[in-house]
Motif scaffolding. Structure first.
Motif, PDB file in Angstrom:
ATOM      1  N   GLY A  84      -7.200  -2.199  -8.057  1.00  0.00           N
ATOM      2  CA  GLY A  84      -6.536  -1.236  -7.197  1.00  0.00           C
ATOM      3  C   GLY A  84      -6.462  -1.621  -5.740  1.00  0.00           C
ATOM      4  N   LEU A  85      -7.596  -1.817  -5.106  1.00  0.00           N
ATOM      5  CA  LEU A  85      -7.596  -2.123  -3.669  1.00  0.00           C
ATOM      6  C   LEU A  85      -7.025  -3.502  -3.368  1.00  0.00           C
ATOM      7  N   SER A  86      -7.270  -4.442  -4.263  1.00  0.00           N
ATOM      8  CA  SER A  86      -6.705  -5.773  -4.084  1.00  0.00           C
ATOM      9  C   SER A  86      -5.177  -5.712  -4.108  1.00  0.00           C
ATOM     10  N   LEU A  87      -4.627  -4.970  -5.058  1.00  0.00           N
ATOM     11  CA  LEU A  87      -3.171  -4.823  -5.143  1.00  0.00           C
ATOM     12  C   LEU A  87      -2.620  -4.038  -3.964  1.00  0.00           C
ATOM     13  N   CYS A  88      -3.353  -3.023  -3.528  1.00  0.00           N
ATOM     14  CA  CYS A  88      -2.925  -2.252  -2.348  1.00  0.00           C
ATOM     15  C   CYS A  88      -2.781  -3.165  -1.142  1.00  0.00           C
ATOM     16  N   ARG A  89      -3.781  -3.974  -0.910  1.00  0.00           N
ATOM     17  CA  ARG A  89      -3.736  -4.877   0.245  1.00  0.00           C
ATOM     18  C   ARG A  89      -2.564  -5.860   0.117  1.00  0.00           C
ATOM     19  N   THR A  90      -2.357  -6.390  -1.082  1.00  0.00           N
ATOM     20  CA  THR A  90      -1.255  -7.327  -1.304  1.00  0.00           C
ATOM     21  C   THR A  90       0.091  -6.675  -1.025  1.00  0.00           C
ATOM     22  N   VAL A  91       0.294  -5.469  -1.530  1.00  0.00           N
ATOM     23  CA  VAL A  91       1.556  -4.750  -1.311  1.00  0.00           C
ATOM     24  C   VAL A  91       1.804  -4.540   0.177  1.00  0.00           C
ATOM     25  N   ILE A  92       0.799  -4.070   0.883  1.00  0.00           N
ATOM     26  CA  ILE A  92       0.966  -3.799   2.310  1.00  0.00           C
ATOM     27  C   ILE A  92       1.222  -5.089   3.078  1.00  0.00           C
ATOM     28  N   GLU A  93       0.507  -6.150   2.756  1.00  0.00           N
ATOM     29  CA  GLU A  93       0.722  -7.424   3.440  1.00  0.00           C
ATOM     30  C   GLU A  93       2.101  -8.000   3.129  1.00  0.00           C
ATOM     31  N   GLN A  94       2.597  -7.795   1.892  1.00  0.00           N
ATOM     32  CA  GLN A  94       3.942  -8.264   1.551  1.00  0.00           C
ATOM     33  C   GLN A  94       5.016  -7.516   2.350  1.00  0.00           C
ATOM     34  N   HIS A  95       4.691  -6.326   2.811  1.00  0.00           N
ATOM     35  CA  HIS A  95       5.603  -5.558   3.645  1.00  0.00           C
ATOM     36  C   HIS A  95       5.399  -5.865   5.129  1.00  0.00           C
ATOM     37  N   GLY A  96       4.540  -6.828   5.448  1.00  0.00           N
ATOM     38  CA  GLY A  96       4.310  -7.213   6.837  1.00  0.00           C
ATOM     39  C   GLY A  96       3.266  -6.384   7.552  1.00  0.00           C
ATOM     40  N   GLY A  97       2.574  -5.512   6.819  1.00  0.00           N
ATOM     41  CA  GLY A  97       1.562  -4.649   7.414  1.00  0.00           C
ATOM     42  C   GLY A  97       0.153  -5.148   7.152  1.00  0.00           C
ATOM     43  N   ALA A  98      -0.806  -4.286   7.421  1.00  0.00           N
ATOM     44  CA  ALA A  98      -2.218  -4.607   7.213  1.00  0.00           C
ATOM     45  C   ALA A  98      -2.924  -3.384   6.650  1.00  0.00           C
ATOM     46  N   LEU A  99      -3.934  -3.614   5.812  1.00  0.00           N
ATOM     47  CA  LEU A  99      -4.758  -2.552   5.232  1.00  0.00           C
ATOM     48  C   LEU A  99      -6.203  -2.842   5.569  1.00  0.00           C
ATOM     49  N   ASP A 100      -6.897  -1.843   6.095  1.00  0.00           N
ATOM     50  CA  ASP A 100      -8.316  -2.003   6.424  1.00  0.00           C
ATOM     51  C   ASP A 100      -9.022  -0.677   6.169  1.00  0.00           C
ATOM     52  N   TYR A 101     -10.321  -0.658   6.390  1.00  0.00           N
ATOM     53  CA  TYR A 101     -11.106   0.545   6.138  1.00  0.00           C
ATOM     54  C   TYR A 101     -12.231   0.645   7.148  1.00  0.00           C
ATOM     55  N   SER A 102     -12.791   1.835   7.228  1.00  0.00           N
ATOM     56  CA  SER A 102     -14.046   2.045   7.938  1.00  0.00           C
ATOM     57  C   SER A 102     -14.848   3.014   7.084  1.00  0.00           C
ATOM     58  N   THR A 103     -16.147   3.006   7.254  1.00  0.00           N
ATOM     59  CA  THR A 103     -16.993   3.851   6.424  1.00  0.00           C
ATOM     60  C   THR A 103     -18.159   4.384   7.234  1.00  0.00           C
ATOM     61  N   SER A 104     -18.633   5.539   6.798  1.00  0.00           N
ATOM     62  CA  SER A 104     -19.817   6.135   7.399  1.00  0.00           C
ATOM     63  C   SER A 104     -20.467   7.006   6.336  1.00  0.00           C
ATOM     64  N   ALA A 105     -21.574   7.607   6.685  1.00  0.00           N
ATOM     65  CA  ALA A 105     -22.261   8.487   5.734  1.00  0.00           C
ATOM     66  C   ALA A 105     -21.432   9.731   5.423  1.00  0.00           C
ATOM     67  N   SER A 106     -20.427  10.002   6.243  1.00  0.00           N
ATOM     68  CA  SER A 106     -19.597  11.193   6.013  1.00  0.00           C
ATOM     69  C   SER A 106     -18.250  10.858   5.388  1.00  0.00           C
ATOM     70  N   GLY A 107     -18.085   9.638   4.865  1.00  0.00           N
ATOM     71  CA  GLY A 107     -16.869   9.317   4.134  1.00  0.00           C
ATOM     72  C   GLY A 107     -16.292   7.957   4.455  1.00  0.00           C
ATOM     73  N   ALA A 108     -15.158   7.695   3.801  1.00  0.00           N
ATOM     74  CA  ALA A 108     -14.436   6.437   3.996  1.00  0.00           C
ATOM     75  C   ALA A 108     -13.051   6.739   4.538  1.00  0.00           C
ATOM     76  N   ARG A 109     -12.534   5.788   5.292  1.00  0.00           N
ATOM     77  CA  ARG A 109     -11.210   5.942   5.898  1.00  0.00           C
ATOM     78  C   ARG A 109     -10.444   4.650   5.675  1.00  0.00           C
ATOM     79  N   PHE A 110      -9.322   4.748   4.976  1.00  0.00           N
ATOM     80  CA  PHE A 110      -8.456   3.605   4.753  1.00  0.00           C
ATOM     81  C   PHE A 110      -7.205   3.776   5.598  1.00  0.00           C
ATOM     82  N   VAL A 111      -6.840   2.711   6.300  1.00  0.00           N
ATOM     83  CA  VAL A 111      -5.698   2.744   7.214  1.00  0.00           C
ATOM     84  C   VAL A 111      -4.794   1.560   6.891  1.00  0.00           C
ATOM     85  N   PHE A 112      -3.495   1.841   6.777  1.00  0.00           N
ATOM     86  CA  PHE A 112      -2.562   0.737   6.653  1.00  0.00           C
ATOM     87  C   PHE A 112      -1.362   0.969   7.558  1.00  0.00           C
TER      88      PHE A 112
END
Length: 117
Positions: A84-112
């Motif tokens: 899932g996440l590997s394909l997500c990153r590939t799709v976004i990069e193929q569109h010229g974008g970037a996918l990253d994340y941040s995490t803490s004890a109160s949750g995860a945040r994915f940004v593309f």
């Protein structure tokens, strides 16, 4: 909402996967029912870039998992294939974008990011 130039079906799949992951992360007993919230947001970063954010209120991502998060076939779920996440990153990069994340004890945040139309 800001417009992007992208394959609609592929971006929908990215959003679906990130949303599903966030929901599953909050299903554990570690996240109280009244704290379970998934937030999706879209904003124009500037004239060229649009930012999509998926944020959950789960337990966050453990450091050992974070190191392998986008590795194909790596999963923490018994029923998962680990693509899932590997394909997500590939799709976004193929569109010229970037996918990253941040995490803490109160949750995860994915940004593309995707290019504005």
């Amino acid at each position: 909402a800001p417009r992007v130039s992208a394959d609609r079906t592929m971006v929908e799949q990215v959003l679906l996967n990130l949303t599903r992951n966030g929901i599953q992360a909050m299903e554990s007993q570690a996240t109280a029912l009244d704290r379970r919230m998934l937030r999706l947001a879209v904003r124009a970063v500037n004239e060229q870039w649009i930012e999509f954010t998926v944020t959950d209120a789960g337990p966050g991502i453990a450091p050992d998992v974070a190191q392998r998060l986008f590795t194909p076939f790596f999963t923490t779920r018994s029923e998962g294939m680990g693509l899932g996440l590997s394909l997500c990153r590939t799709v976004i990069e193929q569109h010229g974008g970037a996918l990253d994340y941040s995490t803490s004890a109160s949750g995860a945040r994915f940004v593309f990011t995707l290019r504005a139309a």
